[in-house]
Write a protein that holds these residues in place. Structure first.
Motif, PDB file in Angstrom:
ATOM      1  N   ALA A 448       0.838  -1.191   0.000  1.00  0.00           N
ATOM      2  CA  ALA A 448       0.000   0.000   0.000  1.00  0.00           C
ATOM      3  C   ALA A 448       0.878   1.249   0.000  1.00  0.00           C
ATOM      4  O   ALA A 448       0.621   2.214  -0.720  1.00  0.00           O
ATOM      5  CB  ALA A 448      -0.924  -0.008   1.209  1.00  0.00           C
ATOM      6  N   ASP A 449       1.944   1.212   0.821  1.00  0.00           N
ATOM      7  CA  ASP A 449       2.881   2.332   0.863  1.00  0.00           C
ATOM      8  C   ASP A 449       3.480   2.587  -0.512  1.00  0.00           C
ATOM      9  O   ASP A 449       3.505   3.714  -0.997  1.00  0.00           O
ATOM     10  CB  ASP A 449       4.026   2.008   1.830  1.00  0.00           C
ATOM     11  N   SER A 450       3.979   1.498  -1.103  1.00  0.00           N
ATOM     12  CA  SER A 450       4.690   1.690  -2.364  1.00  0.00           C
ATOM     13  C   SER A 450       3.739   2.168  -3.452  1.00  0.00           C
ATOM     14  O   SER A 450       4.149   2.802  -4.400  1.00  0.00           O
ATOM     15  CB  SER A 450       5.370   0.388  -2.776  1.00  0.00           C
ATOM     16  N   LEU A 451       2.447   1.869  -3.282  1.00  0.00           N
ATOM     17  CA  LEU A 451       1.485   2.302  -4.298  1.00  0.00           C
ATOM     18  C   LEU A 451       1.016   3.727  -4.055  1.00  0.00           C
ATOM     19  O   LEU A 451       0.169   4.238  -4.778  1.00  0.00           O
ATOM     20  CB  LEU A 451       0.287   1.354  -4.336  1.00  0.00           C
ATOM     21  N   GLY A 452       1.538   4.344  -3.005  1.00  0.00           N
ATOM     22  CA  GLY A 452       1.277   5.758  -2.825  1.00  0.00           C
ATOM     23  C   GLY A 452       0.109   6.087  -1.918  1.00  0.00           C
ATOM     24  O   GLY A 452      -0.354   7.213  -1.886  1.00  0.00           O
ATOM     25  N   ALA A 453      -0.381   5.091  -1.125  1.00  0.00           N
ATOM     26  CA  ALA A 453      -1.488   5.389  -0.220  1.00  0.00           C
ATOM     27  C   ALA A 453      -0.959   6.184   0.966  1.00  0.00           C
ATOM     28  O   ALA A 453       0.101   5.869   1.496  1.00  0.00           O
ATOM     29  CB  ALA A 453      -2.122   4.094   0.277  1.00  0.00           C
ATOM     30  N   GLN A 457      -5.534   6.547   3.921  1.00  0.00           N
ATOM     31  CA  GLN A 457      -5.988   5.619   2.881  1.00  0.00           C
ATOM     32  C   GLN A 457      -5.556   4.196   3.205  1.00  0.00           C
ATOM     33  O   GLN A 457      -6.301   3.238   3.021  1.00  0.00           O
ATOM     34  CB  GLN A 457      -5.416   6.043   1.532  1.00  0.00           C
ATOM     35  N   PHE A 461      -8.440   1.571   3.510  1.00  0.00           N
ATOM     36  CA  PHE A 461      -8.638   0.635   2.396  1.00  0.00           C
ATOM     37  C   PHE A 461      -7.938  -0.696   2.615  1.00  0.00           C
ATOM     38  O   PHE A 461      -8.270  -1.682   1.986  1.00  0.00           O
ATOM     39  CB  PHE A 461      -8.144   1.259   1.085  1.00  0.00           C
TER      40      PHE A 461
ATOM     41  N   MET B   1     -18.693   0.384 -17.907  1.00  0.00           N
ATOM     42  CA  MET B   1     -17.844   1.132 -16.968  1.00  0.00           C
ATOM     43  C   MET B   1     -18.396   1.064 -15.562  1.00  0.00           C
ATOM     44  O   MET B   1     -17.658   0.998 -14.605  1.00  0.00           O
ATOM     45  CB  MET B   1     -17.821   2.614 -17.387  1.00  0.00           C
ATOM     46  N   ARG B   7     -14.259   3.715  -5.093  1.00  0.00           N
ATOM     47  CA  ARG B   7     -13.902   3.931  -3.690  1.00  0.00           C
ATOM     48  C   ARG B   7     -14.399   5.276  -3.212  1.00  0.00           C
ATOM     49  O   ARG B   7     -14.392   6.242  -3.957  1.00  0.00           O
ATOM     50  CB  ARG B   7     -12.380   3.955  -3.570  1.00  0.00           C
TER      51      ARG B   7
ATOM     52  N   ARG C  73       5.946   5.999  -0.171  1.00  0.00           N
ATOM     53  CA  ARG C  73       4.817   6.234  -1.071  1.00  0.00           C
ATOM     54  C   ARG C  73       5.069   7.365  -2.054  1.00  0.00           C
ATOM     55  O   ARG C  73       4.357   7.511  -3.030  1.00  0.00           O
ATOM     56  CB  ARG C  73       3.540   6.485  -0.278  1.00  0.00           C
ATOM     57  N   ARG C  75       8.125   7.809  -3.506  1.00  0.00           N
ATOM     58  CA  ARG C  75       9.334   7.542  -4.265  1.00  0.00           C
ATOM     59  C   ARG C  75       9.050   7.150  -5.710  1.00  0.00           C
ATOM     60  O   ARG C  75       9.965   6.944  -6.486  1.00  0.00           O
ATOM     61  CB  ARG C  75      10.153   6.443  -3.582  1.00  0.00           C
ATOM     62  N   ILE C  77       7.691   4.284  -6.864  1.00  0.00           N
ATOM     63  CA  ILE C  77       8.154   2.925  -7.113  1.00  0.00           C
ATOM     64  C   ILE C  77       6.977   1.976  -7.306  1.00  0.00           C
ATOM     65  O   ILE C  77       5.860   2.252  -6.866  1.00  0.00           O
ATOM     66  CB  ILE C  77       9.010   2.400  -5.937  1.00  0.00           C
ATOM     67  N   PHE C  98      -5.748   0.160  -7.273  1.00  0.00           N
ATOM     68  CA  PHE C  98      -5.526   0.745  -5.941  1.00  0.00           C
ATOM     69  C   PHE C  98      -4.633   1.986  -5.971  1.00  0.00           C
ATOM     70  O   PHE C  98      -4.996   3.059  -5.488  1.00  0.00           O
ATOM     71  CB  PHE C  98      -4.918  -0.312  -5.012  1.00  0.00           C
ATOM     72  N   GLY C  99      -3.445   1.837  -6.598  1.00  0.00           N
ATOM     73  CA  GLY C  99      -2.489   2.939  -6.608  1.00  0.00           C
ATOM     74  C   GLY C  99      -3.039   4.171  -7.315  1.00  0.00           C
ATOM     75  O   GLY C  99      -2.773   5.305  -6.915  1.00  0.00           O
ATOM     76  N   GLU C 101      -6.293   4.939  -7.631  1.00  0.00           N
ATOM     77  CA  GLU C 101      -7.401   5.516  -6.873  1.00  0.00           C
ATOM     78  C   GLU C 101      -6.912   6.336  -5.687  1.00  0.00           C
ATOM     79  O   GLU C 101      -7.419   7.422  -5.428  1.00  0.00           O
ATOM     80  CB  GLU C 101      -8.358   4.421  -6.415  1.00  0.00           C
ATOM     81  N   VAL C 102      -5.895   5.803  -4.990  1.00  0.00           N
ATOM     82  CA  VAL C 102      -5.426   6.569  -3.832  1.00  0.00           C
ATOM     83  C   VAL C 102      -4.664   7.814  -4.278  1.00  0.00           C
ATOM     84  O   VAL C 102      -4.450   8.729  -3.495  1.00  0.00           O
ATOM     85  CB  VAL C 102      -4.563   5.727  -2.867  1.00  0.00           C
ATOM     86  N   SER C 103      -4.246   7.852  -5.526  1.00  0.00           N
ATOM     87  CA  SER C 103      -3.548   9.045  -5.991  1.00  0.00           C
ATOM     88  C   SER C 103      -4.494  10.025  -6.659  1.00  0.00           C
ATOM     89  O   SER C 103      -4.058  11.027  -7.218  1.00  0.00           O
ATOM     90  CB  SER C 103      -2.460   8.663  -6.989  1.00  0.00           C
ATOM     91  N   ARG C 107     -11.875   8.466 -12.503  1.00  0.00           N
ATOM     92  CA  ARG C 107     -12.401   7.121 -12.665  1.00  0.00           C
ATOM     93  C   ARG C 107     -12.175   6.618 -14.092  1.00  0.00           C
ATOM     94  O   ARG C 107     -11.759   5.476 -14.303  1.00  0.00           O
ATOM     95  CB  ARG C 107     -13.891   7.164 -12.342  1.00  0.00           C
ATOM     96  N   ARG C 146      -0.372  -4.281 -11.016  1.00  0.00           N
ATOM     97  CA  ARG C 146      -0.601  -3.336  -9.934  1.00  0.00           C
ATOM     98  C   ARG C 146       0.633  -2.444  -9.746  1.00  0.00           C
ATOM     99  O   ARG C 146       0.527  -1.235  -9.575  1.00  0.00           O
ATOM    100  CB  ARG C 146      -0.913  -4.096  -8.640  1.00  0.00           C
ATOM    101  N   LYS C 150       0.740   2.762 -11.869  1.00  0.00           N
ATOM    102  CA  LYS C 150       0.965   4.193 -11.664  1.00  0.00           C
ATOM    103  C   LYS C 150       2.138   4.719 -12.470  1.00  0.00           C
ATOM    104  O   LYS C 150       2.622   5.812 -12.211  1.00  0.00           O
ATOM    105  CB  LYS C 150       1.203   4.470 -10.183  1.00  0.00           C
TER     106      LYS C 150
END
Lengths: 546, 372, 354
Positions: A448-453, A457, A461, B1, B7, C73, C75, C77, C98-99, C101-103, C107, C146, C150
């Motif tokens: 989750a961290d690496s995905l930018g949450a 979040q 999530f 869609m 979320r 988060r 960096r 990566i 996920f990545g 949406e949180v950014s 949609r 996943r 991003k």
């Protein structure tokens, strides 16, 4: 806490500060008042008294025996509930917790009918032996006490342990089987270590309940046995505040030892959390014949112990022992404002908010429990067990004298009732959530961290949905504790704050037996629905639908 | 869609939840702290006060409310009167209650009880028999509201004077026989007033009448007698357990039974017998002014009112005790009750000074015997 | 995308173990494999780059900018781990999205991106499945999608394929390499498998005991290992140690295990040297022959199209790989008498000794 921001620290500290203010301060305050100002016996007198020693010893032994019985009877249920897939599983899970909410006096009556002389079990035994005299009486003495304690606490073992089992990675078990481990071995090496933390939590909570037990011990022990809690009530009702405080100090010392031993036991267990996953479930229809038979036998046993007293409740709602007739007037009474609507509204209002607050407080507290700082985790551990391990009369008196009266809340103490009910829910939410936290694979959080949450979040999530089973169990017990709470509510409440549990007790006090029975039944139904709702909510949360 | 899930923003969810909770709490607070309430008089009493019958608080106190334009709040604040005193003590810095009802002739002996009360001698005390007033409290910290006799009752379905002739003239020696002791349920003297009354009965009979050591009887029965924490638990046991036939309760129980079954009562009373006389302990329940209560003048008027027939006429059928005001006529069901003139009151043998001096040690000796 | 420089990066742990100092550069767009046995610090290095472990010493820069104070988060990566770590409570779609949406991606953009990526990885049909309903190989594809969603500037892969069966592993290796090249994303690929590292990467860094032993293109490492560790680990090579007994121009004669070997290179006479010979350079023969080394055949392992032959040479084993079916047949019949081996002096690499 590498990414800890100020906000995170505030959120972590807030529940601890609330516990300090609303729990530690009033408890320590009245203890010091009692020991220093009195009136009554001194700490030395109480400590050196033969009665104290004997009572402490008995309290300990009966609690240990009850805990063992509850664990032994509860464990198979936990496995069945986690493993089996069947229709109405949600309903069964919601029903399992019901014994927990019944007031002791109702349980005692149920027990007498089920296990007492000429009761259900006795009648079967008499028929088998052809005797006209009573053969067995399990509703008296130490067996009665231990059995009733098991009745109360089996739900705790079943639900806490099955929540842990549901997160058991089937791969690990499969691997063990591939490696040729027998099922006993795989149970010991794989499953047992996995459920150990939750089993310990359940055991420690059960032990505390039995350790603090009071009406059950007096009623089923027919006055021949007493616990430390009985001594506290004796002292309190005789205005011996010195003795009340001294015994509460003993309770706190024992509680601290338990809490610290628990933390140490958990810490010594250095296994990494495995992958966060789901246990393999088996549809009940695919169960092998011996498996099915064992399941049925177990269900029968639990049925006799747990369901029996509940059926007695239903009967008591319609049968009036004064007139010896069946009647519906208990239910009519419920329709009156004072008789049912007000207590019901109060119960729901207090218990819902208390549950919400104990969950909200329980989450940061669970993280505190998991903290690497021994001081933080130990003090949290002691603090959250305090409401269960210290005489409720001490807490209630402290809240009234040191918080309600100075703040003027005593005139309408509903916030205080919610606080008291929150306090007794927190041990369940914090422990259950901590157990779930242990089961989360850290790499998920790193993902989750690496995905930018961001922190929020990630919490919302990823962590919360994964904690859902723990939150569910915690919330269910917090709700049960809150809605069934008697001692503190009874002590704090004013006329307008009557809850269902209090109403049951008050009705019994004036021979309004069917009214009490109907209120008990209503309490059971309300809780059953609430538990279903809590399950739904947590399941949809788990599916990420928040 | 649209088939793809979406979320929500956690901040929005948290804010929405917080707003809902705040609104609920604010609404509750608004309902509960109604600023338009009229003047209130608060009465603290125990859980079962005047709650046994078909009438309600409006019947009892409505006229008073109307006459003085006040809201009378009957707060059944605690389960038992001892807790009531503890609560009054905790609130003594800022009392809420004006009047307390339920402190009996033993509890008033406690220093703690007197410390939360202000003595007051109502004019209407003239309506009450002197013997009852002085049996309760000669100093008038509390004045009588009602009284009753604590005695042994038995279930007529299980036993009667034919099957058990000793019931007519029951002695402690009879009760010490295992078969009888096993059928008897009593209450814990620490936690229950009838339980304490029974302990005092036993002490008075042995020490004052028989001249023997009171502790022997308890040693004899301790393995057979059933001691329950309170009256409700004792009644539940007596009713539910087919092996229990007798319990320590009130002399009005047969009247209650007769009134509600509309037949002959199914319970009988068996007061303790000695040398041609029957004996029973009288419990007098009193009411008093709370020290530093918010409305002392109104409180005094309320106590006067409670002594008057307006309230006293309801006592018998709603409290199942004898009204303190003996001029009030009793329902015919009370013919079945054990009445004060049928027995000698043990209170006369064991005076209050003696009880005050010894109560703590008696209770702890009792505890040593039972749990020793 | 980004050029990553690790210089002097080191971390000590409470239990006394330590990693580094590590000096390593990932060029923009290259796939660098971090190869080493377990416990050599590969994962720790990757986690330092990701930001989950804070180094005690050294610097880490992305395109010259210090990145050590930047939380993971931020960096940029993407990560794929051996355990896959798909969110178990989300569908495949939700995992990949996920990545995004949180950014705060819109949609529509999110859906387009997820659909495009899932097409690229061939998992479009899985989007609505729960994660427990897909196979291991599919799970790795989802994890990769996943991580890539991003458009990370740096892709970190930690043994992503080691829990899969060999065939699937090869397919996925190929796919990862293809997609990586297509997207041009700088990639750090941790593996303990030499073949995987060689198959997939532009360059390989061999990690030994917390430090980088050698960095280079696969052929370079294979053909010119700098030291014994690399030779052993990378080449699976045959290592010989001995004393230089004669040094002539460009060639030395080494006395090792009671035999003399001719090896290309220079070294002083009388010095101790170590050299390695790759299995495929070991030639096995049968029958009497002077100047050849008589050994015993220990085992013959078929490898599909070729055979691995293990010989007992004094107290050590020598491995040879041959495609000569006749030789293998003869060796099997021969009952291992009169077997010898030899290698070209130029095929041996002189190694650095510690």
């Amino acid at each position: 806490m590498r990414n800890g921001s100020t906000a995170t620290y505030v959120i972590m500290a807030l529940p601890l500060l609330l516990l300090m203010g609303f729990l530690v301060y009033p408890v320590l305050g009245v203890l010091i008042l009692g020991l220093v100002v009195g009136p009554g016996s001194s700490f030395q007198e109480v400590m050196s008294s033969q009665v104290t020693h004997a009572t402490l010893w008995f309290t300990f032994l009966q609690a240990a025996a009850s805990t063992i019985l509850a664990v032994v009877l509860g464990l198979p249920g936990a496995f069945l509930l986690a493993r089996l897939e069947f229709k109405g599983k949600q309903a069964v899970r919601a029903a399992v917790i019901l014994p927990f909410i019944l007031p002791p006096i109702v349980v005692v009556v149920g027990f007498l009918r089920m296990f007492g002389s000429y009761g259900f079990v006795d009648s079967v035994a008499m028929a088998l032996t052809g005797s006209t005299e009573s053969v067995v009486n399990f509703a008296a003495g130490v067996p009665g006490i231990v059995l009733a304690h098991a009745f109360y606490n089996i739900p705790l073992v079943i639900l806490l342990v099955s929540a842990a089992l549901e997160r058991l990675d089937p791969d690990i078990e499969d691997t063990a089987e591939l490696l040729g481990a027998s099922s006993i071995q795989s149970l010991r090496r794989i499953v047992l270590p996995h459920i150990m933390p939750s089993l310990l939590s359940a055991a420690i909570l059960t032990f505390l309940f039995c350790f603090m037990s009071f009406p059950i011990v007096l009623a089923l022990g027919q006055g021949r046995y007493m616990t430390l809690e009985v001594l506290i009530y004796y002292a309190f009702s005789s205005f011996d505040f010195g003795m009340t405080s001294s015994i509460a100090v003993i309770q706190i010392l024992i509680l601290m030892a338990l809490a610290i031993a628990y933390t140490a036991a958990i810490r010594s267990d250095k296994r990494d959390a495995g992958q966060t996953s789901f246990i393999k479930t088996i549809p009940i229809t695919e169960l092998s014949a011996p498996g099915l038979l064992t399941g049925i036998l177990y269900a029968l046993l639990i049925g006799v112990i747990v369901v029996g007293p509940m059926i007695a409740v239903i009967d008591s709602a319609v049968f009036d022992p004064v007139t010896g007739q069946y009647t519906l007037k208990g239910f009519l009474h419920l329709l009156e404002v004072e008789g049912g609507l007000l207590p019901l509204t109060n119960s729901l209002f207090y218990a819902t908010l208390a549950t919400l607050f104990s969950v909200v407080m329980g989450i940061p507290l669970a993280y505190s429990l998991r903290s690497r700082s021994g001081l933080l985790s130990n003090s949290t551990s002691v603090m959250i067990l305090l409401p269960l391990g210290v005489s409720s009369i001490t807490i209630a008196y402290g809240l009234l004298r040191l918080i309600a009266v100075p703040t003027g809340w005593a005139a309408n103490p509903w916030p205080l009732i919610i606080i008291a009910q929150t306090l007794i829910g927190v041990p369940f939410t914090a422990r259950a959530i901590e157990n779930s936290l242990r089961g989360i694979d850290p790499s998920l959080l790193e993902q989750a961290d690496s995905l930018g949450a961001n922190r929020l979040q990630k919490l919302f999530f990823v962590e919360l949905p994964l904690l859902a089973p723990g939150i569910l169990v915690g919330a269910a017990f917090a709700f049960a504790m809150a809605i069934g709470e008697m001692s503190a509510t009874l002590f704090l409440k004013r006329e307008q704050n009557v809850t269902l549990a209090v109403a049951i007790y008050e009705n019994l006090g004036v021979r309004k037996f069917v009214e009490a029975g109907a209120a008990s039944l209503l309490l059971l139904v309300v809780c059953f629905i609430a538990f279903l709702v809590i399950q739904r909510a947590s399941e949809s949360a788990f599916k990420g639908a928040i | 869609m649209t088939e793809y899930p979406s979320r929500r923003d956690p901040k929005k969810v948290i804010t929405a939840a917080a707003v809902v909770v705040v609104i609920i709490i604010a609404a509750a607070a608004a309902i509960m702290f109604n600023p338009f309430q009229q003047r209130t008089l608060t009465v603290y009493t125990y859980g079962s006060f005047m709650d046994w019958g078909d009438n309600n608080d409006t019947d009892f106190f409505g006229p008073f409310e109307e006459k003085y334009g006040v809201d009378v709040v009957i707060d059944r604040r605690a389960d038992d009167a001892n807790t009531l005193v503890a609560i009054l003590e905790a609130e003594s810095a800022n009392p809420i209650a004006d009047v307390v009802i339920g402190i009996d002739n033993i509890l008033i002996l406690e220093e703690a009880a007197k410390s939360v009360l202000a003595p007051y001698t109502p004019i209407n005390l003239s309506l009450i028999d002197d013997s009852i007033v002085s049996a309760l409290d000669p100093e008038h910290y509390v004045v009588p509201f009602d009284f009753g006799l604590v005695t042994i009752i038995y279930s007529m379905a299980d036993m009667n004077t034919t099957t058990h002739p000793e019931l007519a003239n029951l002695t402690f020696a009879d009760l010490a026989r295992p078969a009888m002791a096993r059928a008897l349920v009593t209450e814990d003297p620490y936690l229950s007033s009838p339980g304490l009354a029974f302990l005092l009965t036993e002490i008075a009979v042995h020490e004052k009448l028989l001249g023997t050591d009171w502790t022997d009887w308890w040693s004899d029965v301790k393995n057979d007698i059933d001691i329950q924490p309170g009256w409700s638990e004792a009644w539940a046991r007596w009713y539910t357990d087919p092996t229990k036939h007798m319990m320590v309760s009130y002399g009005t129980d047969p009247a209650y039974s007769a009134y509600y079954t509309q037949t002959e009562p199914d319970v009988g009373t068996a007061p303790i017998y000695y040398n041609g006389e029957h004996y029973a302990w009288m419990q007098v329940e009193g009411m008093g002014l709370v020290k530093n209560g918010p409305n002392p003048e109104l409180a005094k008027l309320f106590i006067e009112y409670c002594l008057s027939p307006a309230v006293q006429m309801y006592v018998a059928l709603n409290q199942w005790m004898f009204p303190a005001n003996m001029n009030v006529e009793l329902d015919s069901a009370f013919d079945y009750a054990l009445k004060p003139d049928e027995v000698i009151l043990l209170n006369e043998l064991l005076n209050q000074t003696e009880i005050a001096e010894n109560l703590a040690s008696w209770k702890s000796e009792w505890n040593d015997i039972i749990r020793g | 995308m980004v050029r990553v420089v690790l210089s002097g990066l080191a971390r000590e742990f409470a239990d006394g173990t330590h990693i580094g100092p590590i000096d390593l550069t990932l060029e923009d767009g290259e796939l660098l494999a971090l190869l080493g046995p377990s416990g050599s610090g590969k994962t720790t290095t990757l986690r330092m780059v990701a930001g989950f472990i804070t180094p005690n010493h050294g610097t880490l820069t992305f395109d010259g900018a210090n990145i050590l104070d930047v939380p993971p988060r931020d960096r940029g990566i993407g990560m794929v781990l051996q355990s896959v770590a798909l969110f178990p409570h989300m569908s495949v779609y939700q995992n990949i999205a996920f990545g995004l949406e949180v950014s705060g991606w819109s949609r529509e953009k999110t859906i387009n991106r997820v659909e495009a990526l899932s097409d690229l990885l061939g998992i479009r049909n899985l989007l609505f499945r729960r994660t427990r309903e897909i196979s291991g190989g599919e799970a790795q594809r989802v994890a990769l999608a996943r991580a890539l969603a991003k458009e990370p500037q740096l892709l970190l892969l930690d043994e992503p394929l080691s829990s899969l069966d060999p065939q699937l592993r090869e397919t996925l290796q190929f796919e990862i390499r293809k997609i990586q090249k297509e997207l041009g994303v700088t990639t750090l690929y941790v593996t303990h498998s030499q073949s995987e590292a060689f198959a997939i990467s532009d360059r390989v860094a061999v990690l030994d005991n917390g430090v980088v032993s050698q960095v280079g293109a696969p052929e370079e490492l294979y053909n010119r290992p700098k030291n014994e560790f690399v030779a052993r680990f990378v080449g699976g090579g045959n290592i010989f140690a001995g004393e230089v007994v004669k040094s002539t121009e460009g060639e030395i004669l080494i006395h090792a295990n009671g035999w003399r070997f001719q090896v290309s290179g220079t070294s002083q006479s009388g010095s101790d040297v170590v050299f390695s010979v790759k299995p495929e350079d070991i030639r096995i023969g049968l029958g009497e022959r002077p100047n050849a080394l008589a050994v015993e055949v220990v085992s013959i392992i078929p490898l599909g199209g070729m055979h691995k032959i293990i010989l007992q040479f004094g107290d050590r084993k020598v491995t040879s790989i041959t495609q000569d079916e006749d030789l293998v047949r003869m060796l099997k019949e021969n009952e291992s008498s009169g077997v010898w081996f030899t290698f070209e002096p130029s095929s041996a690499s002189l190694l650095k000794t510690d």
